[in-house]
Motif scaffolding. Structure first.
Motif, PDB file in Angstrom:
ATOM      1  N   GLY A  68      47.877 -37.122  -5.701  1.00  0.00           N
ATOM      2  CA  GLY A  68      47.367 -38.226  -4.546  1.00  0.00           C
ATOM      3  C   GLY A  68      46.202 -38.124  -3.960  1.00  0.00           C
ATOM      4  N   ILE A  69      45.801 -36.677  -4.135  1.00  0.00           N
ATOM      5  CA  ILE A  69      44.367 -36.518  -3.333  1.00  0.00           C
ATOM      6  C   ILE A  69      43.451 -37.037  -4.203  1.00  0.00           C
ATOM      7  CG2 ILE A  69      42.794 -34.645  -2.652  1.00  0.00           C
ATOM      8  CD1 ILE A  69      45.252 -33.311  -1.730  1.00  0.00           C
ATOM      9  N   LYS A  70      43.208 -36.456  -5.648  1.00  0.00           N
ATOM     10  CA  LYS A  70      42.227 -36.827  -6.423  1.00  0.00           C
ATOM     11  C   LYS A  70      42.196 -38.376  -6.943  1.00  0.00           C
ATOM     12  CE  LYS A  70      44.536 -34.870 -10.596  1.00  0.00           C
ATOM     13  NZ  LYS A  70      44.310 -33.601 -11.750  1.00  0.00           N
ATOM     14  N   TYR A  71      43.171 -38.747  -6.978  1.00  0.00           N
ATOM     15  CA  TYR A  71      43.207 -40.156  -7.536  1.00  0.00           C
ATOM     16  C   TYR A  71      43.179 -41.142  -6.122  1.00  0.00           C
ATOM     17  CZ  TYR A  71      44.052 -38.768 -11.915  1.00  0.00           C
ATOM     18  OH  TYR A  71      43.777 -38.150 -13.254  1.00  0.00           O
ATOM     19  N   ASN A  72      42.773 -40.633  -5.048  1.00  0.00           N
ATOM     20  CA  ASN A  72      42.424 -41.386  -3.999  1.00  0.00           C
ATOM     21  C   ASN A  72      41.124 -42.150  -3.722  1.00  0.00           C
ATOM     22  OD1 ASN A  72      43.554 -42.416  -1.081  1.00  0.00           O
ATOM     23  ND2 ASN A  72      45.116 -40.702  -1.138  1.00  0.00           N
ATOM     24  N   ARG A  73      41.003 -42.638  -2.483  1.00  0.00           N
ATOM     25  CA  ARG A  73      39.748 -43.359  -2.215  1.00  0.00           C
ATOM     26  C   ARG A  73      38.982 -42.261  -0.835  1.00  0.00           C
ATOM     27  NH1 ARG A  73      40.586 -46.120   2.439  1.00  0.00           N
ATOM     28  NH2 ARG A  73      42.504 -46.990   2.462  1.00  0.00           N
ATOM     29  N   PRO A  74      37.841 -42.273  -0.791  1.00  0.00           N
ATOM     30  CA  PRO A  74      37.090 -41.301   0.154  1.00  0.00           C
ATOM     31  C   PRO A  74      37.827 -42.256   1.729  1.00  0.00           C
ATOM     32  CG  PRO A  74      35.496 -41.795  -1.176  1.00  0.00           C
ATOM     33  CD  PRO A  74      36.691 -42.592  -1.583  1.00  0.00           C
ATOM     34  N   GLY A  75      38.246 -41.514   2.777  1.00  0.00           N
ATOM     35  CA  GLY A  75      38.740 -42.035   3.921  1.00  0.00           C
ATOM     36  C   GLY A  75      40.522 -42.337   3.794  1.00  0.00           C
ATOM     37  N   GLY A  76      40.875 -41.983   2.382  1.00  0.00           N
ATOM     38  CA  GLY A  76      42.325 -42.368   2.183  1.00  0.00           C
ATOM     39  C   GLY A  76      43.377 -41.452   2.986  1.00  0.00           C
TER      40      GLY A  76
ATOM     41  N   GLU B  40      65.549 -37.215  -1.342  1.00  0.00           N
ATOM     42  CA  GLU B  40      64.405 -37.794  -1.695  1.00  0.00           C
ATOM     43  C   GLU B  40      63.247 -37.380  -1.206  1.00  0.00           C
ATOM     44  OE1 GLU B  40      62.900 -42.429  -2.861  1.00  0.00           O
ATOM     45  OE2 GLU B  40      64.829 -42.176  -1.698  1.00  0.00           O
ATOM     46  N   ILE B  41      62.228 -36.941  -1.848  1.00  0.00           N
ATOM     47  CA  ILE B  41      60.840 -36.536  -1.369  1.00  0.00           C
ATOM     48  C   ILE B  41      59.818 -37.943  -1.884  1.00  0.00           C
ATOM     49  CG2 ILE B  41      59.330 -34.912  -0.933  1.00  0.00           C
ATOM     50  CD1 ILE B  41      62.519 -33.670  -2.592  1.00  0.00           C
ATOM     51  N   VAL B  42      59.298 -38.372  -0.939  1.00  0.00           N
ATOM     52  CA  VAL B  42      58.378 -39.495  -1.497  1.00  0.00           C
ATOM     53  C   VAL B  42      57.032 -39.213  -1.011  1.00  0.00           C
ATOM     54  CG1 VAL B  42      57.774 -42.060  -1.356  1.00  0.00           C
ATOM     55  CG2 VAL B  42      60.206 -41.330  -0.973  1.00  0.00           C
ATOM     56  N   ILE B  43      56.195 -38.901  -2.139  1.00  0.00           N
ATOM     57  CA  ILE B  43      54.597 -38.840  -1.862  1.00  0.00           C
ATOM     58  C   ILE B  43      53.877 -40.071  -2.018  1.00  0.00           C
ATOM     59  CG2 ILE B  43      52.548 -37.171  -2.442  1.00  0.00           C
ATOM     60  CD1 ILE B  43      54.618 -35.106  -3.059  1.00  0.00           C
ATOM     61  N   THR B  44      53.172 -40.560  -1.126  1.00  0.00           N
ATOM     62  CA  THR B  44      52.384 -41.764  -1.026  1.00  0.00           C
ATOM     63  C   THR B  44      51.056 -41.603  -0.839  1.00  0.00           C
ATOM     64  OG1 THR B  44      54.392 -42.863  -0.043  1.00  0.00           O
ATOM     65  CG2 THR B  44      52.498 -44.137  -0.242  1.00  0.00           C
ATOM     66  N   ASP B  45      50.374 -42.188  -1.705  1.00  0.00           N
ATOM     67  CA  ASP B  45      48.760 -42.222  -1.550  1.00  0.00           C
ATOM     68  C   ASP B  45      48.293 -43.747  -1.314  1.00  0.00           C
ATOM     69  OD1 ASP B  45      47.825 -43.185  -3.963  1.00  0.00           O
ATOM     70  OD2 ASP B  45      48.902 -41.740  -4.858  1.00  0.00           O
ATOM     71  N   THR B  46      46.903 -43.549  -0.987  1.00  0.00           N
ATOM     72  CA  THR B  46      46.298 -44.775  -0.916  1.00  0.00           C
ATOM     73  C   THR B  46      45.362 -45.069  -1.938  1.00  0.00           C
ATOM     74  OG1 THR B  46      44.904 -44.146   0.859  1.00  0.00           O
ATOM     75  CG2 THR B  46      46.711 -45.002   1.773  1.00  0.00           C
ATOM     76  N   GLY B  47      45.518 -44.822  -2.885  1.00  0.00           N
ATOM     77  CA  GLY B  47      44.463 -44.693  -4.181  1.00  0.00           C
ATOM     78  C   GLY B  47      44.333 -45.900  -4.775  1.00  0.00           C
ATOM     79  N   VAL B  48      43.835 -45.754  -6.104  1.00  0.00           N
ATOM     80  CA  VAL B  48      43.481 -46.786  -7.012  1.00  0.00           C
ATOM     81  C   VAL B  48      44.910 -47.664  -7.496  1.00  0.00           C
ATOM     82  CG1 VAL B  48      41.360 -45.722  -7.489  1.00  0.00           C
ATOM     83  CG2 VAL B  48      43.299 -45.101  -8.769  1.00  0.00           C
ATOM     84  N   GLY B  49      45.804 -46.869  -7.496  1.00  0.00           N
ATOM     85  CA  GLY B  49      47.168 -47.560  -8.105  1.00  0.00           C
ATOM     86  C   GLY B  49      47.023 -47.551  -9.581  1.00  0.00           C
ATOM     87  N   ILE B  50      48.353 -47.994 -10.136  1.00  0.00           N
ATOM     88  CA  ILE B  50      48.485 -48.016 -11.597  1.00  0.00           C
ATOM     89  C   ILE B  50      48.993 -49.209 -11.901  1.00  0.00           C
ATOM     90  CG2 ILE B  50      49.727 -46.833 -13.550  1.00  0.00           C
ATOM     91  CD1 ILE B  50      50.242 -44.378 -11.013  1.00  0.00           C
TER      92      ILE B  50
ATOM     93  N   ASP C  67      41.197 -28.972  -0.735  1.00  0.00           N
ATOM     94  CA  ASP C  67      40.998 -29.910  -1.635  1.00  0.00           C
ATOM     95  C   ASP C  67      40.966 -31.274  -1.179  1.00  0.00           C
ATOM     96  OD1 ASP C  67      40.643 -31.069  -4.196  1.00  0.00           O
ATOM     97  OD2 ASP C  67      42.896 -31.239  -4.546  1.00  0.00           O
ATOM     98  N   ALA C  68      41.961 -31.476  -0.210  1.00  0.00           N
ATOM     99  CA  ALA C  68      41.932 -32.912   0.630  1.00  0.00           C
ATOM    100  C   ALA C  68      40.552 -33.153   1.314  1.00  0.00           C
ATOM    101  CB  ALA C  68      43.491 -32.948   1.362  1.00  0.00           C
ATOM    102  N   ALA C  69      40.340 -32.017   2.097  1.00  0.00           N
ATOM    103  CA  ALA C  69      39.065 -32.179   2.974  1.00  0.00           C
ATOM    104  C   ALA C  69      37.946 -32.431   1.907  1.00  0.00           C
ATOM    105  CB  ALA C  69      38.759 -30.975   3.716  1.00  0.00           C
TER     106      ALA C  69
END
Length: 348
Positions: free
Chosen positions: A103-111, A126-136, A65-67
């Motif tokens: 985190g994958i689907k709300y990200n940007r290409p190359g994120g 604590e498990i932290v999952i961070t993305d570089t997407g559009v944000g909220i 999915d990420a690819a």
């Protein structure tokens, strides 16, 4: 129909029908799941779970999915290797898969999507999952965990049911944890999942009052004996792992309720823990039998149960239990309870 020769327009229509059918199935499945959770009809089997192993499984399921979204997926950090949490393994995977997929689907290409793990001294991982997407937008972050609320993404190109985060929040809270989000519009989001630590990874960071270790035992250095009657071997292993890190405590565990009284007479434990729901009997019956046994009239006895309703706790305390702890164990509270009861003066 897919196997038959089709024109491109027909093939495209067929793909859309299949996609819509799968989306509808996912929506129905998640709606039913949420209904069961809200009605209290979900049975969780919490046990010590290795966080690194679960993350590896979830990463392998989301790599394609990420690819497909041109998003880089960071490997599970080595810091997670020795971390064990108290959780229902299947439901924990469900939560992590939901957070990773978002985190994958709300990200940007190359994120990127990255995971970090850390321990807290209150006995939580604590498990932290961070993305570089559009944000909220900050004004809308309080709506994230509302069922069917997709923050106006319903007409967009990103599929979703609006139920995944609502379900995840309910499940993690049922496992004694919590979930938080921090986000900046245009920069990405971080979802923090909190779960009770288990085993060695939990005992190493359990908060203890200053000088607690020095106070345990008598002046001769005698170790306090703790007897735990529990038919679930995973729960026995957890408590044994917790107490093994304490030089002042000796663990005695038994799965068969019928062996409780005879072992108690032989070992003379300083504190006893009783599971409430036991095969063929109950913690209440064992409590009554122990209180009628000479030498155990004032021994502190703790109830341990998954029955966490206030009236159940009140019933346990009224029956004579010194404390009533609920599963999954809050490890910090558990250790503090042992310290308090073992340091209390003997009423006998």
């Amino acid at each position: 129909m897919e196997l038959d020769p089709l024109g491109e327009d027909t093939a495209a229509s067929l793909r859309e029908i299949v996609r819509a059918g799968r989306h509808l199935q996912a929506l129905l499945d998640e709606a039913l799941d949420l209904t069961r959770i809200e009605q209290g009809r979900v049975e969780l089997h919490c046990e010590p779970v290795n966080l690194h192993a679960v993350l590896l499984e979830c990463f392998s399921l989301t790599e394609l999915d990420a690819a497909g979204h041109a998003v880089s997926l960071g490997a599970p950090p080595e810091a997670c290797t020795s971390l064990w949490v108290m959780a229902d393994r299947r439901r924990l995977s469900q939560i992590l898969l939901n957070l990773l997929s978002n985190g994958i689907k709300y990200n940007r290409p190359g994120g990127r999507v990255d995971v970090h793990c850390r321990c807290h001294r209150d006995g939580r991982a604590e498990i932290v999952i961070t993305d570089t997407g559009v944000g909220i937008p900050e004004a809308r972050q309080s709506e994230l965990f509302q069922a069917f609320n997709r923050l106006d993404q319903e007409g967009g190109f990103i599929e979703g049911t609006g139920l995944g985060l609502a379900i995840s929040k309910h499940l993690v809270e049922l496992m004694g944890g919590g979930i938080q989000v921090t986000s900046a519009q245009g920069k990405g989001s971080s979802f923090s999942l909190f779960l009770p630590l288990a085993g060695d990874s939990g005992t190493a960071l359990v908060h203890q009052p200053s000088g607690t270790r020095e106070k345990h035992g008598d002046q001769a250095g005698r170790r306090h004996k703790v007897l735990y009657v529990e038919d679930n071997p995973a729960n026995l292993r957890l408590v044994e792992a917790l107490l093994s890190r304490r030089e002042d405590l000796e663990f005695l565990g038994v799965q068969e309720p019928g062996e409780c009284l005879s072992l108690a007479r032989r070992a003379r434990p300083d504190l006893i823990m009783l599971d409430i729901n036991l095969p063929g009997t109950s913690g209440y019956a064992l409590l009554e039998g122990l209180r009628q046994t000479p030498g155990f009239e004032h021994t502190p006895i703790i109830a341990v149960s998954a029955n966490a309703m206030p009236f159940e706790v009140e019933r346990g305390l009224e029956a004579g239990f010194a404390r009533y702890l609920t599963k999954p164990l809050d490890i910090g509270l558990f250790m503090e309870t042992l310290d308090e009861l073992l340091e209390a003066p003997d009423e006998g």
